[in-house]
Design an enzyme around this catalytic site. Sequence first.
Site, PDB file in Angstrom:
ATOM      1  N   ASP A  65      49.330  30.708  48.277  1.00  0.00           N
ATOM      2  CA  ASP A  65      48.805  31.905  48.921  1.00  0.00           C
ATOM      3  C   ASP A  65      49.724  32.382  50.054  1.00  0.00           C
ATOM      4  O   ASP A  65      49.881  33.584  50.276  1.00  0.00           O
ATOM      5  CB  ASP A  65      47.429  31.619  49.553  1.00  0.00           C
ATOM      6  CG  ASP A  65      46.414  31.050  48.584  1.00  0.00           C
ATOM      7  OD1 ASP A  65      46.820  30.469  47.566  1.00  0.00           O
ATOM      8  OD2 ASP A  65      45.210  31.167  48.859  1.00  0.00           O
ATOM      9  N   LYS A 105      40.675  35.595  35.684  1.00  0.00           N
ATOM     10  CA  LYS A 105      40.150  35.348  37.032  1.00  0.00           C
ATOM     11  C   LYS A 105      40.866  36.215  38.072  1.00  0.00           C
ATOM     12  O   LYS A 105      40.258  36.759  38.980  1.00  0.00           O
ATOM     13  CB  LYS A 105      40.329  33.867  37.373  1.00  0.00           C
ATOM     14  CG  LYS A 105      39.833  33.494  38.759  1.00  0.00           C
ATOM     15  CD  LYS A 105      40.094  32.031  39.063  1.00  0.00           C
ATOM     16  CE  LYS A 105      39.601  31.657  40.447  1.00  0.00           C
ATOM     17  NZ  LYS A 105      40.011  30.328  40.876  1.00  0.00           N
ATOM     18  N   GLU A 130      43.317  31.030  36.494  1.00  0.00           N
ATOM     19  CA  GLU A 130      42.827  29.660  36.285  1.00  0.00           C
ATOM     20  C   GLU A 130      41.715  29.598  35.236  1.00  0.00           C
ATOM     21  O   GLU A 130      41.155  28.527  34.998  1.00  0.00           O
ATOM     22  CB  GLU A 130      42.354  29.073  37.615  1.00  0.00           C
ATOM     23  CG  GLU A 130      43.518  28.828  38.565  1.00  0.00           C
ATOM     24  CD  GLU A 130      43.086  28.323  39.938  1.00  0.00           C
ATOM     25  OE1 GLU A 130      41.902  28.509  40.289  1.00  0.00           O
ATOM     26  OE2 GLU A 130      43.935  27.770  40.648  1.00  0.00           O
TER      27      GLU A 130
HETATM   28  C1  BGC Z   1      42.860  30.708  43.337  1.00  0.00           C
HETATM   29  C2  BGC Z   1      44.234  30.166  43.661  1.00  0.00           C
HETATM   30  C3  BGC Z   1      44.345  30.013  45.156  1.00  0.00           C
HETATM   31  C4  BGC Z   1      43.192  29.184  45.738  1.00  0.00           C
HETATM   32  C5  BGC Z   1      43.206  29.138  47.250  1.00  0.00           C
HETATM   33  C6  BGC Z   1      41.792  29.798  43.932  1.00  0.00           C
HETATM   34  O1  BGC Z   1      40.527  30.323  43.662  1.00  0.00           O
HETATM   35  O2  BGC Z   1      42.684  30.784  41.933  1.00  0.00           O
HETATM   36  O3  BGC Z   1      45.224  31.042  43.190  1.00  0.00           O
HETATM   37  O4  BGC Z   1      45.561  29.421  45.482  1.00  0.00           O
HETATM   38  O5  BGC Z   1      41.970  29.757  45.335  1.00  0.00           O
HETATM   39  O6  BGC Z   1      43.070  30.411  47.804  1.00  0.00           O
END
Ligand code: BGC
Length: 763
Positions: A357, A600, A487
């Site tokens: 992030d 997602k 994801e």
């Molecule tokens: C996201 C990831 C992210 C993580 C932390 C997850 O829900 O799919 O891309 O790195 O949250 O923010």
Amino acid sequence: MKKYLTHHEWQIIENGFHAEHNRISESVFSIGNGRMGQRANFEESYTGDTLQGSYVAGVYYPDKTRVGWWKNGYPEYFAKVLNACNWIGIEVKINETVLDLAKSDVTDFKRTLDMQRGILQRQFTAKLETSEQVKVDATRFCSLADDEAGAIRYAIQCDFSGELTLTPYLDFDIKNEDANYDEKFWEEVELAVHKGEGYITAATRKTDFRVCTGMCFDIFVNDKNVTPDIEIFRKEKFISNTVKLKVNEGDEVVIYKYAVNLSSENHPKDALSNNADKLLQNIRQKGFQTMLKEQMAAWATRWKDSDVVIEGDVAAQQGIRFNIFQLNQTYTGEDERLNIGPKGFTGEKYGGSTYWDTEAYCLPFYLSTADERVARNLLIYRYKHLQKAIENAEKLGFKDGAALYPMVTMNGEECHNEWEITFEEIHRNGAIAYAIFDYIRYTGDKAYLADYGLEVLIGIARFWAQRVNYSNQKGKYVILGVTGPNEYENNVNNNWYTNFTAKKCLELAMESIEWVKKNCPEKYKAIVRQINFDETEEQAQWQQICDHIYQPKYQEFGIYLQQDGFLDKDISPVDDLEEADRPLCQKWSWDRILRSCYIKQADVLQGLYFYEHEFDEATIRRNFDFYEPLTVHESSLSPCVHAILAARLGYHDKAYEMYLQTARLDLDDYNNDTEDGCHITSMAGTWMAVVKGFGGMRVVDGKLHLNPFLPKQWTGYSFKIRWRGSILNIKVTQAETTVENESGESVSLVLSGKLTEIGGKTS
Ligand code: BGC
């Protein structure tokens, strides 16, 4: 979705006590200064529902993981951001009854987060079961000027005559709610309590971080400083001072509580309590009012550089300021060992500190709104973790300096263990390389490559070179068994985003090698020696991969394929889903999600956003039109990317709709999860949606481009960016866009397609 907070341009306001939403408010009204942070828990006792949270940056606990089926290569622990000493506590007793809003009749309750000044305020009237009444007015802040200190002014207006007992305390006997084995992570090292002050030093189990928390206080009755009798109390990991006051109806009693949190990350262990004592005396001497003035001045400076003004829409104005405020509370860039956790200092969830992030979403905010050093420090953080990234890759069977950065980390070690993420979301390496590219594109600081960047890029390139394999059937290099940013699909082959970013990493490494070799030959030689780099052979292999890496496409639609099997899915738009099915992650089985076409978060579109300059508009449009209707945006990181691309494509309503999904995500508890903490990293996405989306800011070939439009819901907006030593103030109204150059040198930029020279103040 909850709508109990009042709209205001500079403040977040809870009018009336919403005990049922208390955890949400505790997250939203959190305060911090980059070094420490505090959820909006009450100073006085509270037996209602609450998540206590006091955090000290960089201090973590490697909690033993809980997994059903252990897999080789899993890290041994999941790092937890630690709930630390409760430094805000002041027990208030009225005659024989402890003040507790859960047991009182509460009226005129108002909780305010004053973002302009960086303070949290709370007012209420409480009538106890025993019928005495008090009016409380509390203010507190985590000081930006003294970033290891916090201060509280807690004023009690007595609507009764009798005894008022105040017990300021420090409580280190606390837990993390998310502890895997319900253990306490802190052990007492040293404890001292005297009349008027006290200290506790505690150590984290296993990691032996030490934190010394100290407190002192002053009490005023009707503006007169009083020195009452103090009863001291101590028990394990807890100290307090109790003061009993005889009060008459109408009296106002004010307690100023000062607290410090010093960690062994910044002080020698044996000097912690001495240094804590010095700092505590120092801030007490300054006094609350002086500290408050410094706080206001420090926030004024922050706002001067990073504010976004929206006219004609108070909810949107509040939303963007809240995002900017939280980002500035979480990371100040002072310390290159620190980073930005997805929840910042507002909750425990997500443990760890750093995800992709930071590179993918947060960097642009700090690049444009803070000194160059701040963004550079974020990159140096990863440079310092390079060795750990190499070790991380070795654990998975890679060799010869291949680096795989962790998905979640506190100190460079991977500390996340779900196979589909830890082993498969290797695209994170791509974001780390992209961030170096983005930083140099924005700042022009190519020297960064020779100093730090090149080694990271080579480590990452080596990883991809080993991770691909040649498919005889396809006659191409492929990347098998991955999870892309989406994801909601695991263990897929040839996720376009991953394949494409792998190629970009290899290209970037080779271009950077060329540049460093030519411009800093001595440094280049030193790097080659140090990392045992076989320039010819390794680069020949990288080039071969770049030339022949498989990039799944569906020619008929002219789109990139999210992964090899994507079109085998039953494809139907999100709009056809029943309301009752959403969010999928809460309503559907994992099996059903994985087989579905629902995405997602931005995946193909994430790649098109990162490397937009390499694609023509028609390609972006085709992909956007195909993937956007299939995206459920169940990660808060998603809508901003869609907003930026939608704006670029002229889909202004869509851009605005996407912007709204992030801008007030936490204020309106859009995803029903703000009680766990705020979505700090996606807040940078909101800023990007305004500046890169509506403002159309891009950097192309070293030139700044702005291509703004005004969302029809607003009458105007403005934002500031730092650009190569200048500060530019961009104002967009219905009638025109103006760019004011607040600094000396004139700046040339491309404004709505036209090369324009913006004179500096002195030019
Ligand atoms: C996201 C990831 C992210 C993580 C932390 C997850 O829900 O799919 O891309 O790195 O949250 O923010």
